[in-house]
Motif scaffolding. Structure first.
Motif, short mmCIF file in Angstrom:
data_model
loop_
_atom_site.label_atom_id
_atom_site.label_comp_id
_atom_site.label_asym_id
_atom_site.label_seq_id
_atom_site.Cartn_x
_atom_site.Cartn_y
_atom_site.Cartn_z
N HIS A 48 -1.01 -11.69 -3.90
CA HIS A 48 -1.39 -11.45 -2.00
C HIS A 48 -1.22 -9.89 -1.65
O HIS A 48 -1.64 -8.70 -1.88
CB HIS A 48 -1.33 -12.21 -0.73
N LYS A 49 0.45 -9.50 -1.82
CA LYS A 49 0.62 -8.40 -0.99
C LYS A 49 0.60 -7.55 -2.19
O LYS A 49 0.39 -5.96 -2.04
CB LYS A 49 2.67 -8.81 -1.65
N TYR A 107 -0.50 -4.15 4.44
CA TYR A 107 0.68 -4.97 3.82
C TYR A 107 1.63 -4.90 4.61
O TYR A 107 2.46 -5.86 4.50
CB TYR A 107 1.10 -4.00 2.34
N TYR A 146 1.75 -8.18 6.74
CA TYR A 146 1.27 -9.38 5.95
C TYR A 146 2.98 -9.80 6.22
O TYR A 146 3.42 -11.11 5.54
CB TYR A 146 0.51 -8.90 3.86
N THR A 148 4.26 -13.21 7.04
CA THR A 148 5.11 -13.97 6.31
C THR A 148 6.98 -14.38 6.61
O THR A 148 6.54 -15.67 6.54
CB THR A 148 4.86 -13.64 4.33
#
Length: 275
Positions: free
Chosen positions: A249-250, A261, A264, A268
């Motif tokens: 994902h990153k 980014y 996220y 997380t």
């Protein structure tokens, strides 16, 4: 003040999103409600619906004749308007002062010219995106964050008696943190959908609405949180410990949506706290 509450004369300053929805609540409880609102277009609509005489400015007689002064204006204007009222030369000792700001406490009404038991901040934990004729339904079964005097709290309970409101007493020094929680719950929720929209546009689904796509998973998740609590509602790669998925994902975000980014990464980290 020996009047019955029904006989209190209300002066409401401001009739925007919150004030417009509050108005039908007040009209059910009081015989005299005067509205001061500078938005002439909004006044036109309110006059049409409620047949009220709405003015753009208040005068000394308005202050003198009122028993309850309600502020439904933006936070940045409350202090200035209150100070003008304080300096008006009117006897304010028996008058009530109410504002509905989430970020300001009742201490904004601090003055030796008013009775501290008659002032209150009563913030409805609700979203008011515009107003409508039956907007008072938005107050039903909500929670309201309050801080202030006992007399004013009794008046608030009278005003909203039929709406089954739950009251949350807030220490004035904690009002900013309380408001941060409200912003995360509502404003940032809207921002989440804005970010989802960015992602789905990137994969060519520009014509679709993010809520329409994810409605069921969102409603199910909210239901799970309500019924099971936060920890037992978590699903997905963090919960399952799928670190390779998270790395993928990153990597994809860095390449295609770098603007998301950091968000996220941060979320997380917070999600790992739940796990």
């Amino acid at each position: 003040m020996n009047k019955r509450k029904r006989e209190y004369k209300i002066l409401m300053i401001g009739a925007g999103n919150l004030g417009g929805n509050l108005l039908p609540v007040l009209l059910k409880k009081f015989d005299s409600v005067k509205i001061i609102n500078r938005n002439k277009l909004g006044n036109k609509e309110l006059k049409k619906i409620y047949k009220l005489n709405i003015e753009t400015n208040y005068n000394k007689d308005d202050l003198k004749n009122s028993d309850v002064i309600i502020f439904c204006i933006q936070d940045r204007y409350i202090d200035g308007v209150f100070k003008k009222i304080i300096n008006s030369g009117i006897n304010l000792k028996d008058k009530y002062f109410i504002h509905f700001s989430g970020s300001l406490s009742s201490e904004i009404f601090k003055s030796n010219k008013v009775n501290k038991s008659n002032v209150i901040s009563a913030h409805p934990i609700q979203s008011f995106a515009g107003w409508k004729r039956n907007g008072d339904v938005l107050f039903r079964n909500i929670t309201m964050g309050i801080d202030g005097g006992e007399n004013a709290f009794a008046l608030i309970k009278y005003i909203f008696k039929e709406y089954k409101i739950k009251y949350l007493k807030i220490n004035p020094k904690d009002k900013t943190l309380y408001h941060i929680a409200s912003v995360i719950a509502s404003n940032f929720l809207v921002t989440q959908f804005h970010l989802i929209q960015k992602v789905i546009k990137k994969i060519g689904l520009k014509q679709l609405n993010s809520f329409d796509i994810f409605e069921q998973i969102i409603l199910t998740t909210l239901g799970n949180i309500k019924n099971k609590g936060i920890k037992d509602s978590l699903t997905g790669p963090v919960k399952r410990g799928e670190m390779q998925t998270i790395k993928n994902h990153k990597k994809e975000l860095k390449k295609k949506l770098p603007v998301i980014y950091n968000y996220y990464n941060l979320m997380t980290g917070f999600t790992k706290e739940i796990k």
